[in-house]
Design an enzyme around this catalytic site. Structure first.
Site, short mmCIF file in Angstrom:
data_model
loop_
_atom_site.label_atom_id
_atom_site.label_comp_id
_atom_site.label_asym_id
_atom_site.label_seq_id
_atom_site.Cartn_x
_atom_site.Cartn_y
_atom_site.Cartn_z
N LYS A 174 0.91 -1.11 0.13
CA LYS A 174 0.06 0.00 -0.17
C LYS A 174 0.90 1.45 0.08
O LYS A 174 1.93 1.21 0.50
CB LYS A 174 -0.81 -0.16 1.18
CG LYS A 174 -2.04 0.75 1.04
CD LYS A 174 -3.14 -0.05 0.40
CE LYS A 174 -4.56 0.87 0.39
NZ LYS A 174 -5.84 -0.26 -0.32
N ASP A 224 -6.60 4.41 -4.82
CA ASP A 224 -7.24 3.91 -3.70
C ASP A 224 -8.03 5.52 -3.25
O ASP A 224 -8.22 6.02 -4.38
CB ASP A 224 -6.18 3.56 -2.61
CG ASP A 224 -6.97 2.97 -1.15
OD1 ASP A 224 -7.41 1.94 -1.30
OD2 ASP A 224 -6.93 3.97 -0.34
#
Ligand code: NAD
Length: 414
Positions: free
Chosen positions: A107, A147
């Site tokens: 991430k 995201d």
């Protein structure tokens, strides 16, 4: 007080430890599954439109690559902190393993409020981020994606910057790209569509008949963004009765059913869903409506110890990430509510990201129908494995999902 990011990380690590204990993994193996393999933290300096320089903090955390390249989005948010990025990277390792993908988890993030940047500043910051991580990512190393607050356009800037630095085309290094730049058809709807496939597979196992007079399952959906809208639209088309939907300003309820496309048309004109018709409900009221299936598709922790006992749905499909607190999860599971965990329910997005990566690597692109068919096969297979584990080990689906994921990750480690 601990930041929400820190709490999120503690809770993700606690879940892995609890599962590993049940699986009787040795302590060193537990450490390997809990700790990230790499944590890149850096500053990014860009020129602002007024000629001044501004510094931002950024991260790319690569949690585990036992099953394949690190995979996970990049978020731009003022509250983003290192711990949050690490927690999300950890959960991506679990989600990719649950989904049966040849990926590990990663991430990225920047602590920034993108709404306060001009478009040029946003592009400079996105390019600066891509330049910083260019030497640690790649189509077989780490494959970022959008995201929170990052878009296909931002991916197009990032891949352009990456390719300039590397000196060659590498479309499979980022997913969530615009279709014109090698993105996949079907990606926009994939998370909602995947959730519907999981729900259909679950209902087939439960062999349930709806109590609704028209013999349709009633559904309430919280959140009317990418995930909530497409889930509601596709569920309606598949014959479910969507009786309630909401956005951040509140919701609408009509026991006779709503047409999500018409509600979206209204929202486009008025900015909100509330007022479309039926009865106005608050987000809190939506969660406790008398429906068969509750679909939280907006924020985390919306079902907690104070409202869990009032939830009437017998099935909860976690389309948002972490919409139930641990306490709520335990209480509702004990009451017999079937809760499909986020790592499975919303894995349609990463599954189609994987299909985008496969198409990019091969240079051969599928029709939307082909993508949707492959998503159905893959996510239904993922559901079956979790369901079987849950039956065999007499445990709720979330625990089963973690066991399956950790089993797959550790089996791939030397
Ligand atoms: P989005 O920004 O497109 O939509 C979010 C929706 O939630 C909007 O309708 C917004 O009005 C609503 N909302 C915001 N605050 C709310 C509140 N207080 N109460 C009720 N509704 C509120 O976001 P999205 O992409 O649909 O993501 C929703 C959730 O799904 C997030 O938890 C996200 O992490 C998760 N998720 C998204 C994807 C994806 O592919 N987009 C994949 C996996 C998980």
């Amino acid at each position: 007080m601990d930041s929400p990011g820190k709490k999120m990380l503690e809770s993700a690590q606690a879940l892995i430890r609890k599962t590993a204990e049940k699986m009787k993994l040795d302590e060193e193996m537990v450490k390997r599954v809990v700790e990230p393999e790499f944590a890149h933290e850096f500053s990014l300096t860009i020129n602002m439109d007024d000629g001044k320089k501004k510094v931002f903090r950024g991260w790319r955390i690569q949690h585990n690559c036992a099953l394949g390249p690190y995979k996970g989005g990049i978020r731009f948010h003022p509250d983003t902190v290192r711990e949050e990025v690490q927690a999300l990277a950890t959960l991506m390792s679990i989600k990719c393993a649950v989904a049966g993908l040849p990926y590990g988890g990663g991430k990225g993030g920047i602590a920034v409020d993108p709404k306060k940047l001009s478009k040029m500043e946003l592009e400079r910051l996105s390019r600066a981020f891509a330049a910083r991580i260019a030497h640690v990512i790649g189509e077989d190393i780490d494959v970022p994606a959008p995201d929170v607050n990052t878009t296909p356009e931002i991916m197009s800037w990032m891949i352009d910057e990456y390719q300039k630095i590397k000196g060659y085309k590498s479309p499979a290094t980022f997913t969530g790209k615009p279709v014109s730049m090698g993105g996949s058809l079907g990606r926009t709807e994939a998370t909602g569509r995947g959730g519907l496939f999981v729900l259909q597979a679950l209902l087939a196992k439960l062999n349930q008949k709806s109590k609704d007079s028209n013999d349709k399952f009633t559904v309430a959906v919280q959140g009317f963004g990418n995930v909530g809208y497409f889930f509601a639209k596709l569920a309606h088309e598949a014959g479910f009765k969507v009786v309630a939907v909401s956005d951040s300003k509140g919701g609408v309820y009509d026991k006779n059913g709503l047409d999500p496309v018409a509600v979206m048309d209204y929202k486009r004109k008025k900015g909100v869903v509330s007022g479309y018709g039926g009865k106005k409900v608050t987000n809190e009221e939506l969660l406790i409506l008398p429906v068969d299936v509750l679909v939280p598709a907006a924020l985390e922790n919306v079902i907690h110890e104070k409202n869990a006992s009032k939830v009437k749905a017998k099935i909860i499909l976690e389309m948002a990430n972490g919409p139930l607190t641990e306490e709520a999860y335990e209480n509702l599971s004990k009451k017999g509510v079937v809760i499909v965990p986020d790592v499975l329910a919303n894995s349609g997005g990463v599954t189609v990201s994987y299909l985008e990566w496969v198409q990019g690597k091969a240079g051969y692109f599928w029709s939307e129908e082909e993508v949707n068919d492959k998503l159905k096969v893959m996510i239904t297979r993922a559901f079956e494995a979790i369901w079987e584990k849950s039956l065999a080990r007499k445990m709720p689906l979330k625990q089963a999902a973690f066991e399956v994921a950790i089993g797959r990750i550790t089996a791939a480690m030397v």
